[in-house]
Each structure stands twice: as structure tokens, then as C-alpha cells.
Write an enzyme that holds these catalytic residues in place. Structure first.
Site, PDB file in Angstrom:
ATOM      1  N   GLY A 146       0.787  -1.232   0.000  1.00 50.06           N
ATOM      2  CA  GLY A 146       0.000   0.000   0.000  1.00 50.06           C
ATOM      3  C   GLY A 146       0.819   1.282   0.000  1.00 50.06           C
ATOM      4  O   GLY A 146       0.365   2.307   0.509  1.00 50.06           O
TER       5      GLY A 146
ATOM      6  N   ASN B 198       1.458   3.048  -2.631  1.00 48.28           N
ATOM      7  CA  ASN B 198       0.728   3.989  -3.496  1.00 48.28           C
ATOM      8  C   ASN B 198      -0.502   4.544  -2.779  1.00 48.28           C
ATOM      9  O   ASN B 198      -0.843   5.711  -2.945  1.00 48.28           O
ATOM     10  CB  ASN B 198       0.336   3.316  -4.817  1.00 48.28           C
ATOM     11  CG  ASN B 198       1.502   3.258  -5.771  1.00 48.28           C
ATOM     12  OD1 ASN B 198       1.850   4.257  -6.377  1.00 48.28           O
ATOM     13  ND2 ASN B 198       2.124   2.103  -5.863  1.00 48.28           N
TER      14      ASN B 198
ATOM     15  N   ASN C 231      -5.936   2.328 -12.690  1.00 49.46           N
ATOM     16  CA  ASN C 231      -4.954   1.395 -12.122  1.00 49.46           C
ATOM     17  C   ASN C 231      -3.562   1.950 -12.348  1.00 49.46           C
ATOM     18  O   ASN C 231      -3.341   2.690 -13.310  1.00 49.46           O
ATOM     19  CB  ASN C 231      -5.087   0.039 -12.834  1.00 49.46           C
ATOM     20  CG  ASN C 231      -4.082  -0.992 -12.345  1.00 49.46           C
ATOM     21  OD1 ASN C 231      -3.922  -1.184 -11.142  1.00 49.46           O
ATOM     22  ND2 ASN C 231      -3.397  -1.649 -13.273  1.00 49.46           N
TER      23      ASN C 231
ATOM     24  N   HIS D 296       0.379   0.661 -12.964  1.00 50.86           N
ATOM     25  CA  HIS D 296       1.126  -0.541 -13.351  1.00 50.86           C
ATOM     26  C   HIS D 296       2.613  -0.184 -13.468  1.00 50.86           C
ATOM     27  O   HIS D 296       2.949   0.858 -14.029  1.00 50.86           O
ATOM     28  CB  HIS D 296       0.588  -1.056 -14.697  1.00 50.86           C
ATOM     29  CG  HIS D 296       1.226  -2.341 -15.114  1.00 50.86           C
ATOM     30  ND1 HIS D 296       0.830  -3.566 -14.603  1.00 50.86           N
ATOM     31  CD2 HIS D 296       2.261  -2.585 -15.940  1.00 50.86           C
ATOM     32  CE1 HIS D 296       1.588  -4.517 -15.123  1.00 50.86           C
ATOM     33  NE2 HIS D 296       2.467  -3.947 -15.933  1.00 50.86           N
TER      34      HIS D 296
HETATM   35  C1  GRF Z   1       2.874  -1.075  -7.692  1.00 51.47           C
HETATM   36  O1  GRF Z   1       4.101  -1.333  -8.312  1.00 51.47           O
HETATM   37  C2  GRF Z   1       1.788  -0.901  -8.722  1.00 51.47           C
HETATM   38  O2  GRF Z   1       2.276  -0.397  -9.931  1.00 51.47           O
HETATM   39  C3  GRF Z   1       1.299  -2.315  -8.925  1.00 51.47           C
HETATM   40  O3  GRF Z   1       1.391  -2.914  -7.663  1.00 51.47           O
HETATM   41  C4  GRF Z   1       2.384  -2.273  -6.888  1.00 51.47           C
HETATM   42  C5  GRF Z   1       1.733  -1.871  -5.609  1.00 51.47           C
HETATM   43  O4  GRF Z   1       2.645  -1.440  -4.658  1.00 51.47           O
HETATM   44  N1  GRF Z   1      -0.015  -2.336  -9.508  1.00 51.47           N
HETATM   45  P1  GRF Z   1       2.125  -0.835  -3.298  1.00 51.47           P
HETATM   46  O5  GRF Z   1       1.246  -1.879  -2.625  1.00 51.47           O
HETATM   47  O6  GRF Z   1       1.380   0.418  -3.615  1.00 51.47           O
HETATM   48  O7  GRF Z   1       3.354  -0.572  -2.497  1.00 51.47           O
END
Ligand code: GRF
Length: 196
Positions: free
Chosen positions: A12, A14, A108, A110
Site C-alpha cells: 500500500g 501507493n 490502475n 502498473h
Molecule cells: C505497484 O508497483 C503498482 O504499480 C502495482 O502494484 C504495486 C503496488 O505497490 N499495480 P504498493 O502496494 O502500492 O506498495
């Protein structure tokens, strides 16, 4: 006031970047009204608790019937009334019914320059390993709309980062993550406030 719902299945970071951007006033007039967690025990849930964000744990394994899973998500979203749904490291496929109801309101992030290294099986470590195996000079991240196919919706923003000769999947992941944490809040602010 705009409502965001975040879906997450892991650390989490992000999700945290969105929390911090709201806190700093970089995303204005917005609150995160719920975290939908793909499983219990993940770090994203702790982040939600620390920030008084309600958590809804909806595990696919607890809903083997796909319609049941879809309905459970749908009723939670109807209750939360999101203006925007952000998938931030969410590993389940979003059921078609949800995409139909929230069309154009699900995004999303990625960790590659889509369409490269996208689709089923390309997540986390696997993406960065494939980038290194193919001797790419550049990689990056992509924020895109969510459709029924993994990683195929229209691209909203991409950011590039260089690949260094001595990179490992871990070092590359860190460099890409730093860029993710900047671009995702910017896209959210732009979408919610109709900026280009
Ligand atoms: C990120 O690299 C995002 O691009 C992908 O999953 C990862 C999530 O990381 N979809 P976090 O849980 O936000 O640290």
C-alpha cells in the site's frame, strides 16, 4: 467533496502516496472514503487504520462464486459512493459488472511502460525481472483506465525511469515506485478536477 475508494492487496505504498497528497493539499477537496482490501493482514490495512479510513476486506477465496464476489464488491461500492476508484496494487480481476457500473471511473497503476510488460502474470517482481532479462534501457510506470482485460485500458499518464546496468529487480522496483508515488496523485487530482 470527492470520494475516492482505493483497492489494495499488499504494502500500500501507493495508497499512502494518495493519503499524503491529500494531506499536503496536492489533491484538493477529496477524501478516501474506504479501502477495499483483497485479503486480511496486509500493510495497506494498517495504513488505513492509522489514517482512520474504513476498511472492507473482501476476499475472493471467501466468495468462490464469481457472481457472489461481484455482488459483494458492488454493494460495498454502492455504500461508499465513490467518484473515483483507484486500484493500487490490487491483484484480483475487477468483475465485468463493476466495470460496467463505474465505467470511466476506475484507474490502475502498473509498474511498466504499457503495453510492454502488461497482462496476466506481469505484476511486481515479474515485471522488473522481464525488463532486466530483455536488456531494456528504460522502464517506468503507467496510470490507465481499467477495462475487462488486464492492463489494457486507455493510458492516462506514463513516466519513464532509466534501467542501470547493475540493477536488480529490487533496485529497479524502488526507482519505479518513487515515480509511481508522484504520478498517481497527479492523475487523481487532474481527473477529479478536470485538468489536462
Ligand atoms: C505497484 O508497483 C503498482 O504499480 C502495482 O502494484 C504495486 C503496488 O505497490 N499495480 P504498493 O502496494 O502500492 O506498495
Amino acid at each position: 467533496m470527492n470520494n475516492i475508494v482505493v483497492f489494495a492487496s499488499g504494502t500500500g505504498t501507493n495508497f499512502q502516496a494518495i493519503i499524503d497528497a491529500i494531506e499536503r493539499g496536492e489533491i484538493v477537496d477529496t477524501r478516501i472514503c474506504g479501502l477495499i482490501a483483497g485479503k486480511p493482514g496486509i500493510q495497506a490495512i494498517e495504513r488505513a487504520h492509522r489514517n482512520s479510513i474504513p476498511v472492507h476486506i473482501i476476499e475472493k477465496s471467501q466468495h468462490p462464486d464469481s457472481e457472489d464476489f461481484s455482488n459483494r464488491l458492488l454493494e460495498t461500492l454502492e455504500y461508499l459512493e465513490p467518484d473515483l476508484i483507484v486500484l493500487a496494487g490490487y491483484l484480483q480481476k475487477i468483475p465485468p459488472k463493476i466495470i460496467e457500473v463505474y465505467e470511466g471511473r476506475i484507474i490502475n497503476i502498473h509498474p511498466s511502460l504499457l503495453p510492454k510488460y502488461g497482462g496476466e502474470g506481469f505484476y511486481g517482481h515479474h515485471v522488473h525481472k522481464a525488463v532486466l532479462d530483455n536488456d531494456e534501457a528504460m522502464t517506468g510506470c503507467t496510470v490507465h483506465y481499467v477495462t475487462e482485460e488486464y492492463d489494457q485500458g486507455a493510458i492516462l499518464q506514463q513516466r519513464q525511469v532509466p534501467v542501470h546496468p547493475d540493477d536488480t529487480p529490487e533496485s529497479l522496483s524502488k526507482r519505479v515506485s518513487r515515480e509511481e508515488h508522484k504520478v498517481l496523485p497527479q492523475v487523481i487530482e487532474n481527473l477529479l478536477h478536470n485538468k489536462n
